[in-house]
Design an enzyme around this catalytic site. Structure first.
Site, PDB file in Angstrom:
ATOM      1  N   HIS A 158      44.684  35.060  43.444  1.00  0.00           N
ATOM      2  CA  HIS A 158      43.722  35.991  42.704  1.00  0.00           C
ATOM      3  C   HIS A 158      44.510  37.575  42.944  1.00  0.00           C
ATOM      4  O   HIS A 158      44.470  38.025  42.093  1.00  0.00           O
ATOM      5  CB  HIS A 158      42.563  36.076  43.798  1.00  0.00           C
ATOM      6  CG  HIS A 158      41.607  37.249  43.296  1.00  0.00           C
ATOM      7  ND1 HIS A 158      40.347  37.208  42.462  1.00  0.00           N
ATOM      8  CD2 HIS A 158      41.785  38.605  43.461  1.00  0.00           C
ATOM      9  CE1 HIS A 158      40.033  38.242  42.282  1.00  0.00           C
ATOM     10  NE2 HIS A 158      40.425  39.252  42.781  1.00  0.00           N
ATOM     11  N   GLU A 159      45.265  37.692  44.101  1.00  0.00           N
ATOM     12  CA  GLU A 159      45.878  39.156  44.511  1.00  0.00           C
ATOM     13  C   GLU A 159      47.115  39.148  43.433  1.00  0.00           C
ATOM     14  O   GLU A 159      47.359  40.403  42.972  1.00  0.00           O
ATOM     15  CB  GLU A 159      46.028  39.148  45.766  1.00  0.00           C
ATOM     16  CG  GLU A 159      44.849  39.210  46.813  1.00  0.00           C
ATOM     17  CD  GLU A 159      43.786  40.425  46.011  1.00  0.00           C
ATOM     18  OE1 GLU A 159      44.272  41.366  45.837  1.00  0.00           O
ATOM     19  OE2 GLU A 159      42.705  40.093  46.615  1.00  0.00           O
ATOM     20  N   HIS A 162      46.425  40.369  39.983  1.00  0.00           N
ATOM     21  CA  HIS A 162      46.385  41.975  39.915  1.00  0.00           C
ATOM     22  C   HIS A 162      47.883  42.402  39.855  1.00  0.00           C
ATOM     23  O   HIS A 162      47.736  43.259  39.122  1.00  0.00           O
ATOM     24  CB  HIS A 162      45.562  42.259  41.084  1.00  0.00           C
ATOM     25  CG  HIS A 162      44.242  42.152  41.294  1.00  0.00           C
ATOM     26  ND1 HIS A 162      43.610  42.621  40.172  1.00  0.00           N
ATOM     27  CD2 HIS A 162      43.393  41.726  42.067  1.00  0.00           C
ATOM     28  CE1 HIS A 162      42.079  42.141  40.372  1.00  0.00           C
ATOM     29  NE2 HIS A 162      42.142  41.738  41.693  1.00  0.00           N
ATOM     30  N   GLU A 243      38.192  41.832  38.001  1.00  0.00           N
ATOM     31  CA  GLU A 243      37.843  40.564  39.083  1.00  0.00           C
ATOM     32  C   GLU A 243      37.690  39.334  38.484  1.00  0.00           C
ATOM     33  O   GLU A 243      38.162  38.074  38.873  1.00  0.00           O
ATOM     34  CB  GLU A 243      36.742  41.065  40.083  1.00  0.00           C
ATOM     35  CG  GLU A 243      37.020  42.125  40.875  1.00  0.00           C
ATOM     36  CD  GLU A 243      38.423  42.024  41.649  1.00  0.00           C
ATOM     37  OE1 GLU A 243      38.534  40.967  42.044  1.00  0.00           O
ATOM     38  OE2 GLU A 243      39.060  42.957  41.848  1.00  0.00           O
TER      39      GLU A 243
END
Length: 606
Positions: A158-159, A162, A243
């Site tokens: 997930h990070e 980004h 998100e």
């Protein structure tokens, strides 16, 4: 939507951020001006109030932006992060490094610096930085304790999304910009704090001045609440949709939904959730976190509702299941490492620091025929099998090579050894260049690596191995790092020609290592149009065309012109001619001789 389109969307969000920021500034100035006008009735006073307010907001924002110019490392340290050493023997930290390395290879992103928020028991994480070159990922101690390997992999993926989607640069700018509109409130709180301390010392003397200061402090807090309101609104507006995209990208990286969904379930099922104990820091970085760091209402929430995020991954999930998990985990909180052993994710029977790494797989040596159009269509839109192959490559690297890549002292000789030519005559020149630039000890180490762990290394593993060494390389002092890059250039040009691997490694060093020395000045990729990078495109097409048509200059020229026609149909950029070998040797030899700091004892220095 591919990664390039995600980055374009992030840039559009920047425009929305500026609009909301302007509205916040106008609202703060208008309220303060109205108060000054009611209190004084002076138009000049209103003008001075406007100028002073704008100056305070602008200076505060500029100050905060300047304090963050060091990139992701600065944010992680300010949040209380402790860097994870490359040679850690802690099982939880070693597992974290292995997971991050695998996803770095799978996503094609340089290995970020890793930090742990030791005092935070909630499950959370964030990525910060201006570009992939200076990115840092921080996870809480609660994440390491409560999440199993699959769940931790989902959070890290997930990070990484980004990082790839261009969100980090917007996030770090958001920190600086919002600090300005929050400054009025901070000034009001500071005034009341000093007033409280002064009143205890001075007693009842000077009540008139104290009353004035009290009014100023209360006014600052009240008016500053407008900045707090807009600040939270801006973060919610910018962050929430990103998100959702990051969750979707994380599933792409990990090829399964159970890990990410499991991490979200543990956030909802444990008492600590994703809350951060340091609320002041959590307020500033709430838009960067994996989960809600403060627990705002839906209107100001920086993340979608937790159950909604889980249901996107597991449509059959219901709120009642979360209630049951809370009851189960209240009596017996989960232990991530114990779950790894129970699920067979931890190779605890194999000694060594990489005990938690996935089993190595055999390399594939067969050649595949591919359709060029299919390859072009997959750019920035990797499929599940692409990530699977990348993680196979990561598993193929031996523990010894991984350790060398993580070692600060071994990283430079390792990369130099990757460039050592198979031709003994060229290799002699390369070793002489290294000795003149970096010393005889480096030559000894690189030769030992070339003859040892690097011997027989697959070509497909050379760039992934180099990427793993970049974090250790960035820790070198600037003069030493610049001397190393010059030495790399000397080795690349030693034989008078540049291979595709040499070209890629040289460019990666420029973009992913040297750019990290000054992250805030790193160019923001994706903003320039193709017409503004004609020569760069011409060089890239020429390199790829010749690499795909070795020894056939006519076929390479046709491939070059076909690519140029697709990208710049109205431009005519001739393909640079190959110089005769003797001419290239002479030119590169002169460049090589000039680039090296030869000892004064050499006969041509006398």
């Amino acid at each position: 939507m591919n990664f390039f389109e995600h980055q374009a969307q992030a840039r559009r969000n920047s425009g929305r951020l500026l609009l909301l920021f302007a509205l916040a500034v106008i609202a703060i100035v208008a309220v303060l001006d109205a108060l000054v006008l009611v209190a004084t009735g002076s138009v000049r006073g209103v003008l001075w109030c406007t100028l002073l307010t704008l100056a305070v907001i602008a200076l505060a924002s500029l100050y905060r932006i300047a304090s963050l110019r060091g990139g992701g490392e600065v944010v992680a340290v300010q949040m209380g992060g402790t860097e994870v050493p490359a040679d850690t023997r802690d099982p939880a930290l070693r597992r974290l490094r292995n997971v991050v390395e695998e996803i770095a290879i799978a996503s094609g992103v340089p290995m970020p610096r890793l930090y742990v928020l030791e005092q935070e028991n909630g499950i959370n994480a964030f990525a910060a930085g201006y570009s992939p070159a200076d990115a840092a990922i921080a996870v809480t101690r609660g994440s390491l304790q409560r999440l199993n390997r699959d769940e931790l992999q989902g959070v890290i993926a997930h990070e990484f999304s980004h990082i790839l989607n261009g969100d980090m640069r917007l996030n770090i700018r958001l920190m600086g910009v919002l600090f300005g509109i929050l400054m009025i409130s901070l000034i009001g709180k500071r005034v009341l704090l000093h007033l409280s301390a002064g009143s205890r010392i001075g007693g009842r003397r000077g009540l008139g001045p104290i009353s004035i200061v009290l009014v100023i402090g209360v006014t600052g807090i009240v008016v500053g609440s407008i900045g707090v309101f807009f600040g939270r609104l801006i973060k919610a507006a910018v962050s929430r949709q990103r998100e959702v995209l990051a969750d979707a990208s994380a599933v792409q990286f990990t090829r399964q939904t159970q890990g990410l969904a499991g991490a979200l379930k543990k956030i909802g099922g444990l008492a600590e959730g994703s809350q951060l104990a340091d609320r002041a820091s959590a307020e500033e970085v709430s838009h960067m976190l994996f989960g809600e760091g403060l627990g705002f209402s839906r209107w100001f929430a920086t993340h979608p509702p937790l159950v909604e995020r889980i249901q996107r991954l597991e449509p059959s999930f219901r709120t009642e299941q979360l209630q049951r998990l809370r009851g189960t985990w209240f009596a017996n909180p989960p232990d991530g490492l114990a779950e790894d052993r129970a699920l067979g994710l931890a190779r605890s029977d194999v000694p060594g620091v990489d005990a938690l790494a996935p089993a190595a797989v055999a390399t594939v040596t067969s050649r595949l025929r591919v359709d060029p159009r299919q390859v072009a269509a997959q750019v920035a839109t990797p499929a599940d099998d692409d990530y699977q192959q990348a993680i196979r490559l990561a598993g193929t690297l031996s523990p010894q090579l991984r350790e060398l890549a993580r070692d600060r002292e071994a990283a430079q000789p390792l990369l130099l050894a990757l460039l050592l030519d198979a031709d003994p005559a060229v290799a002699v020149l390369q070793r002489q260049a290294v000795q003149a630039q970096l010393g005889a000890s480096v030559v000894t180490r690189l030769q030992a690596m070339a003859d040892g762990p690097l011997h027989g290394l697959s070509r497909a593993l050379r760039l992934p191995l180099a990427a793993l060494a970049f974090p250790a390389l960035r820790m070198a002092p600037r003069p030493q790092l610049r001397a190393f890059v010059q030495c790399i250039e000397a080795l690349v040009h030693a034989d008078g020609r540049i291979s595709l691997f040499e070209y890629c490694l040289s460019r990666l060093l420029q973009v992913q290592v040297l750019a990290a020395l000054d992250p805030s000045r790193h160019p923001h990729f994706g903003r320039r149009k193709t017409t503004g990078v004609r020569q760069e495109l011409s060089t890239l097409l020429a390199v790829v065309a010749r690499a795909g048509n070795l020894g056939d200059e006519a076929a390479a020229r046709r491939a070059y012109l076909a690519g140029l026609q697709r990208i710049l149909p109205h431009d005519h950029l001739p393909m640079r001619r190959r110089r005769p070998a003797c001419w290239r040797w002479m030119r590169c030899g002169r460049r090589w001789m000039r680039s090296i700091r030869w000892p004064s004892s050499c006969w041509w220095k006398r």
